[in-house]
Design a protein around this motif. Sequence first.
Motif, PDB file in Angstrom:
ATOM      1  N   GLY A  33       7.363 -55.174   2.979  1.00  0.00           N
ATOM      2  CA  GLY A  33       7.901 -55.454   1.659  1.00  0.00           C
ATOM      3  C   GLY A  33       7.032 -54.972   0.518  1.00  0.00           C
ATOM      4  N   ASN A  34       5.737 -54.883   0.761  1.00  0.00           N
ATOM      5  CA  ASN A  34       4.819 -54.425  -0.283  1.00  0.00           C
ATOM      6  C   ASN A  34       4.233 -53.052   0.011  1.00  0.00           C
ATOM      7  N   HIS A  35       4.748 -52.392   1.018  1.00  0.00           N
ATOM      8  CA  HIS A  35       4.220 -51.077   1.397  1.00  0.00           C
ATOM      9  C   HIS A  35       5.019 -50.003   0.667  1.00  0.00           C
ATOM     10  N   ASN A  36       4.608 -49.733  -0.549  1.00  0.00           N
ATOM     11  CA  ASN A  36       5.363 -48.840  -1.424  1.00  0.00           C
ATOM     12  C   ASN A  36       5.383 -47.386  -0.971  1.00  0.00           C
ATOM     13  N   VAL A  37       4.337 -46.939  -0.303  1.00  0.00           N
ATOM     14  CA  VAL A  37       4.329 -45.558   0.176  1.00  0.00           C
ATOM     15  C   VAL A  37       5.364 -45.412   1.289  1.00  0.00           C
ATOM     16  N   PHE A  38       5.413 -46.365   2.207  1.00  0.00           N
ATOM     17  CA  PHE A  38       6.425 -46.337   3.265  1.00  0.00           C
ATOM     18  C   PHE A  38       7.822 -46.333   2.660  1.00  0.00           C
ATOM     19  N   GLY A  45      13.444 -39.675   2.577  1.00  0.00           N
ATOM     20  CA  GLY A  45      14.198 -39.273   3.764  1.00  0.00           C
ATOM     21  C   GLY A  45      15.698 -39.309   3.513  1.00  0.00           C
ATOM     22  N   HIS A  46      16.146 -40.330   2.792  1.00  0.00           N
ATOM     23  CA  HIS A  46      17.566 -40.410   2.437  1.00  0.00           C
ATOM     24  C   HIS A  46      17.961 -39.220   1.557  1.00  0.00           C
ATOM     25  N   ALA A  47      17.097 -38.858   0.635  1.00  0.00           N
ATOM     26  CA  ALA A  47      17.389 -37.717  -0.241  1.00  0.00           C
ATOM     27  C   ALA A  47      17.454 -36.429   0.578  1.00  0.00           C
ATOM     28  N   GLU A  81       7.602 -30.341   1.742  1.00  0.00           N
ATOM     29  CA  GLU A  81       6.152 -30.289   1.514  1.00  0.00           C
ATOM     30  C   GLU A  81       5.679 -31.505   0.725  1.00  0.00           C
ATOM     31  N   LEU A  82       6.480 -31.933  -0.257  1.00  0.00           N
ATOM     32  CA  LEU A  82       6.136 -33.131  -1.033  1.00  0.00           C
ATOM     33  C   LEU A  82       6.128 -34.376  -0.154  1.00  0.00           C
ATOM     34  N   GLN A  83       7.101 -34.467   0.754  1.00  0.00           N
ATOM     35  CA  GLN A  83       7.119 -35.599   1.679  1.00  0.00           C
ATOM     36  C   GLN A  83       5.838 -35.629   2.507  1.00  0.00           C
ATOM     37  N   CYS A  84       5.417 -34.485   2.977  1.00  0.00           N
ATOM     38  CA  CYS A  84       4.171 -34.406   3.753  1.00  0.00           C
ATOM     39  C   CYS A  84       2.978 -34.851   2.915  1.00  0.00           C
ATOM     40  N   ALA A  85       2.970 -34.453   1.653  1.00  0.00           N
ATOM     41  CA  ALA A  85       1.873 -34.849   0.761  1.00  0.00           C
ATOM     42  C   ALA A  85       1.864 -36.360   0.544  1.00  0.00           C
ATOM     43  N   VAL A  86       3.029 -36.954   0.351  1.00  0.00           N
ATOM     44  CA  VAL A  86       3.111 -38.413   0.169  1.00  0.00           C
ATOM     45  C   VAL A  86       2.695 -39.119   1.451  1.00  0.00           C
ATOM     46  N   ARG A  87       3.101 -38.576   2.593  1.00  0.00           N
ATOM     47  CA  ARG A  87       2.790 -39.182   3.893  1.00  0.00           C
ATOM     48  C   ARG A  87       1.281 -39.345   4.082  1.00  0.00           C
ATOM     49  N   GLU A  88       0.490 -38.464   3.492  1.00  0.00           N
ATOM     50  CA  GLU A  88      -0.968 -38.549   3.617  1.00  0.00           C
ATOM     51  C   GLU A  88      -1.514 -39.863   3.052  1.00  0.00           C
ATOM     52  N   TYR A  89      -0.751 -40.501   2.150  1.00  0.00           N
ATOM     53  CA  TYR A  89      -1.206 -41.736   1.522  1.00  0.00           C
ATOM     54  C   TYR A  89      -0.722 -42.992   2.250  1.00  0.00           C
ATOM     55  N   THR A  90      -0.007 -42.821   3.353  1.00  0.00           N
ATOM     56  CA  THR A  90       0.583 -43.952   4.063  1.00  0.00           C
ATOM     57  C   THR A  90      -0.467 -44.984   4.462  1.00  0.00           C
ATOM     58  N   PHE A  91      -1.613 -44.545   4.897  1.00  0.00           N
ATOM     59  CA  PHE A  91      -2.622 -45.478   5.376  1.00  0.00           C
ATOM     60  C   PHE A  91      -3.807 -45.634   4.428  1.00  0.00           C
ATOM     61  N   SER A  92      -3.647 -45.126   3.226  1.00  0.00           N
ATOM     62  CA  SER A  92      -4.694 -45.279   2.225  1.00  0.00           C
ATOM     63  C   SER A  92      -4.761 -46.738   1.767  1.00  0.00           C
ATOM     64  N   LYS A  93      -5.952 -47.308   1.728  1.00  0.00           N
ATOM     65  CA  LYS A  93      -6.088 -48.724   1.361  1.00  0.00           C
ATOM     66  C   LYS A  93      -5.688 -48.967  -0.087  1.00  0.00           C
ATOM     67  N   ASP A  94      -5.742 -47.949  -0.946  1.00  0.00           N
ATOM     68  CA  ASP A  94      -5.391 -48.117  -2.353  1.00  0.00           C
ATOM     69  C   ASP A  94      -3.959 -47.703  -2.659  1.00  0.00           C
TER      70      ASP A  94
END
Length: 98
Positions: A33-38, A45-47, A81-94
């Motif tokens: 619920g609070n995982h905004n990157v996910f 993905g819907h887009a 490519e943008l999706q891949c770039a965002v995916r890099e932040y999936t596990f970032s603590k910040d």
Amino acid sequence: MQAVFNEEEFDEWLSGDKDVLSRKSEFESMGLGNHNVFQTLVFMGHATYQMTLAKTVADKVEAIPSEIMIELDELMKRYSELQCAVREYTFSKDADSQ
């Protein structure tokens, strides 16, 4: 990174979008619920799905110039490519503190 909405404005925006609301309860049930990157990646993905449908239909329309179809292909590639770039932040603590 500065938020576009304050929390109250964001909640108000969410309440007006039924798809987002249904997804929000799904995210919460998964503990995300609070995982905004996910959540961002889910909506991206819907887009992607919608753009793929549009491309499939457009491929059948002879009136659409090949230049536009090429541009659409390039847009879809860049979006991926943008999706891949965002995916890099999936596990970032910040990533979700913004």
